[in-house]
Design a protein around this motif. Structure first.
Motif, PDB file in Angstrom:
ATOM      1  N   THR A 113      47.447 -68.022  20.230  1.00 52.52           N
ATOM      2  CA  THR A 113      46.525 -67.021  19.691  1.00 52.52           C
ATOM      3  C   THR A 113      46.083 -66.056  20.788  1.00 52.52           C
ATOM      4  O   THR A 113      46.348 -66.273  21.975  1.00 52.52           O
ATOM      5  CB  THR A 113      45.273 -67.700  19.102  1.00 52.52           C
ATOM      6  OG1 THR A 113      44.530 -68.314  20.177  1.00 52.52           O
ATOM      7  CG2 THR A 113      45.655 -68.771  18.086  1.00 52.52           C
ATOM      8  N   ARG A 114      45.405 -64.996  20.378  1.00 49.99           N
ATOM      9  CA  ARG A 114      44.873 -64.048  21.363  1.00 49.99           C
ATOM     10  C   ARG A 114      43.924 -64.739  22.336  1.00 49.99           C
ATOM     11  O   ARG A 114      43.854 -64.376  23.507  1.00 49.99           O
ATOM     12  CB  ARG A 114      44.133 -62.908  20.660  1.00 49.99           C
ATOM     13  CG  ARG A 114      45.014 -61.891  19.957  1.00 49.99           C
ATOM     14  CD  ARG A 114      44.180 -60.708  19.488  1.00 49.99           C
ATOM     15  NE  ARG A 114      44.946 -59.781  18.655  1.00 49.99           N
ATOM     16  CZ  ARG A 114      45.011 -59.831  17.324  1.00 49.99           C
ATOM     17  NH1 ARG A 114      44.350 -60.782  16.672  1.00 49.99           N
ATOM     18  NH2 ARG A 114      45.713 -58.951  16.642  1.00 49.99           N
ATOM     19  N   LYS A 174      42.032 -63.270   8.592  1.00 46.78           N
ATOM     20  CA  LYS A 174      43.296 -63.254   9.320  1.00 46.78           C
ATOM     21  C   LYS A 174      43.934 -61.866   9.246  1.00 46.78           C
ATOM     22  O   LYS A 174      44.408 -61.325  10.253  1.00 46.78           O
ATOM     23  CB  LYS A 174      44.227 -64.314   8.746  1.00 46.78           C
ATOM     24  CG  LYS A 174      45.554 -64.457   9.489  1.00 46.78           C
ATOM     25  CD  LYS A 174      45.337 -65.012  10.887  1.00 46.78           C
ATOM     26  CE  LYS A 174      46.671 -65.211  11.599  1.00 46.78           C
ATOM     27  NZ  LYS A 174      46.479 -65.649  13.001  1.00 46.78           N
ATOM     28  N   ASP A 180      40.272 -63.709  15.253  1.00 49.80           N
ATOM     29  CA  ASP A 180      41.019 -64.743  15.984  1.00 49.80           C
ATOM     30  C   ASP A 180      40.404 -66.124  15.881  1.00 49.80           C
ATOM     31  O   ASP A 180      41.112 -67.128  15.989  1.00 49.80           O
ATOM     32  CB  ASP A 180      41.119 -64.355  17.458  1.00 49.80           C
ATOM     33  CG  ASP A 180      41.842 -63.036  17.627  1.00 49.80           C
ATOM     34  OD1 ASP A 180      43.037 -62.986  17.343  1.00 49.80           O
ATOM     35  OD2 ASP A 180      41.188 -62.045  18.008  1.00 49.80           O
ATOM     36  N   GLY A 189      45.676 -70.253  10.766  1.00 48.82           N
ATOM     37  CA  GLY A 189      45.983 -69.632  12.049  1.00 48.82           C
ATOM     38  C   GLY A 189      44.778 -69.091  12.786  1.00 48.82           C
ATOM     39  O   GLY A 189      44.911 -68.276  13.700  1.00 48.82           O
ATOM     40  N   ASP A 209      41.462 -69.973  15.160  1.00 46.90           N
ATOM     41  CA  ASP A 209      40.858 -70.996  16.013  1.00 46.90           C
ATOM     42  C   ASP A 209      39.463 -71.327  15.500  1.00 46.90           C
ATOM     43  O   ASP A 209      38.704 -70.434  15.102  1.00 46.90           O
ATOM     44  CB  ASP A 209      40.760 -70.498  17.461  1.00 46.90           C
ATOM     45  CG  ASP A 209      42.117 -70.451  18.146  1.00 46.90           C
ATOM     46  OD1 ASP A 209      42.994 -71.251  17.793  1.00 46.90           O
ATOM     47  OD2 ASP A 209      42.301 -69.600  19.042  1.00 46.90           O
TER      48      ASP A 209
END
Length: 279
Positions: free
Chosen positions: A3-4, A120, A125, A148, A150
């Motif tokens: 993830t970012r 999303k 994120d 997806g 966090d």
């Protein structure tokens, strides 16, 4: 799935420094000013942005963030508008992680599945939902991870080694260490005590640990940065914003520069500390 947040914390670690995590309330003091501020934060030095979702009963927040939420709600901010704000931010910034921080009630009313899909798609994120303990992971945490996103959990000075594994079990992105007991912005944490607490948490997880609650000045942020993967600053930024508002709580030409100046000073302080763990 990377993830970012994973990318950003890894990048900061490779540079041997902590990340500056900035908190602002979505819609404070109005949508347009808030969006302009959101867009200005990365250039000012923010590595990660926590975007507060206004709520009528913010039990974990101190007076500054409570007041910010009320200003935002009065100006018409909603969860839908907060997601729209993230979408608008993503039009010009695809790299800076954005974490929504708030309470479960607005998400529940919005509809969990619909919220996760929309969040999303907007470019969110991660989530910090302060009133959902690990025992209720099925409500939002596990669905968020599947979507997806966090799910970032809070650990506190009272989270002992027996409780910590439950807190960390489904945590992703980073661990948010609340450095003091009580509400946001209330007291000032001691850097040596914080460093010991971070080290204890890291014995249980490979995730980055960011420290927040009570970090107010660049000097203080630098001291915390020496023993943490990230430093979270919120109430001080909200105070800087509030000090520029007019008598009707409206933005003035000084509003955005006041916040970005402080972010710049905090970033210089945090980024200037070379962490021992990375040397």
């Amino acid at each position: 799935m990377t993830t970012r947040l994973d990318v950003r914390f890894a990048s900061c670690a490779s540079e041997g420094r902590a990340a500056l995590v900035t908190f602002v309330t979505a819609g404070d003091p109005d949508y347009d000013t808030s969006l302009a501020l959101l867009k200005a934060l990365p250039e000012a030095g923010a590595d990660v942005i926590e975007l507060g979702v206004p709520f009528t009963d913010p039990m974990a927040d101190g007076p500054a963030i409570q007041a910010a939420g009320l200003r935002a709600l009065k100006a018409g901010q909603t969860l839908r508008k907060t997601l729209a704000m993230v979408s608008a931010f993503r039009e010009t910034n695809d790299g800076t992680p954005i974490v929504l921080m708030g309470y479960y009630n607005p998400i529940y009313i919005y509809g969990v599945d619909r919220f996760l899909k929309d969040a999303k798609e907007a470019g969110v994120d991660g989530l910090i939902v302060v009133d959902l303990p690990p025992e209720e992971d099925n409500e939002l945490c596990l669905p968020a991870l599947l979507a997806g996103l966090d799910f970032i959990r809070l650990a506190t000075p009272t989270t002992d080694d027996k409780r910590l594994p439950a807190v960390l079990a489904n945590t992703a992105g980073f661990v948010y260490y609340v450095s003091i007991t009580g509400i946001t912005g209330a007291a000032t944490p001691k850097p040596d005590v914080v460093a010991q607490a971070v080290a204890r948490i890291k014995r249980h997880t490979a995730l980055p640990v960011a420290v927040g609650f009570g970090v107010k000045t660049p000097e203080h942020a630098a001291a915390i940065a020496a023993g943490a993967d990230g430093v979270v600053v919120g109430s001080a930024l909200i105070d800087a914003l509030r000090a520029t508002l007019d008598a009707d709580d409206k933005a003035t030409p000084a509003t955005i520069p006041a916040v970005t100046r402080l972010v710049g000073a905090l970033a210089e302080a945090v980024h200037g500390v070379r962490r021992q763990a990375a040397e």
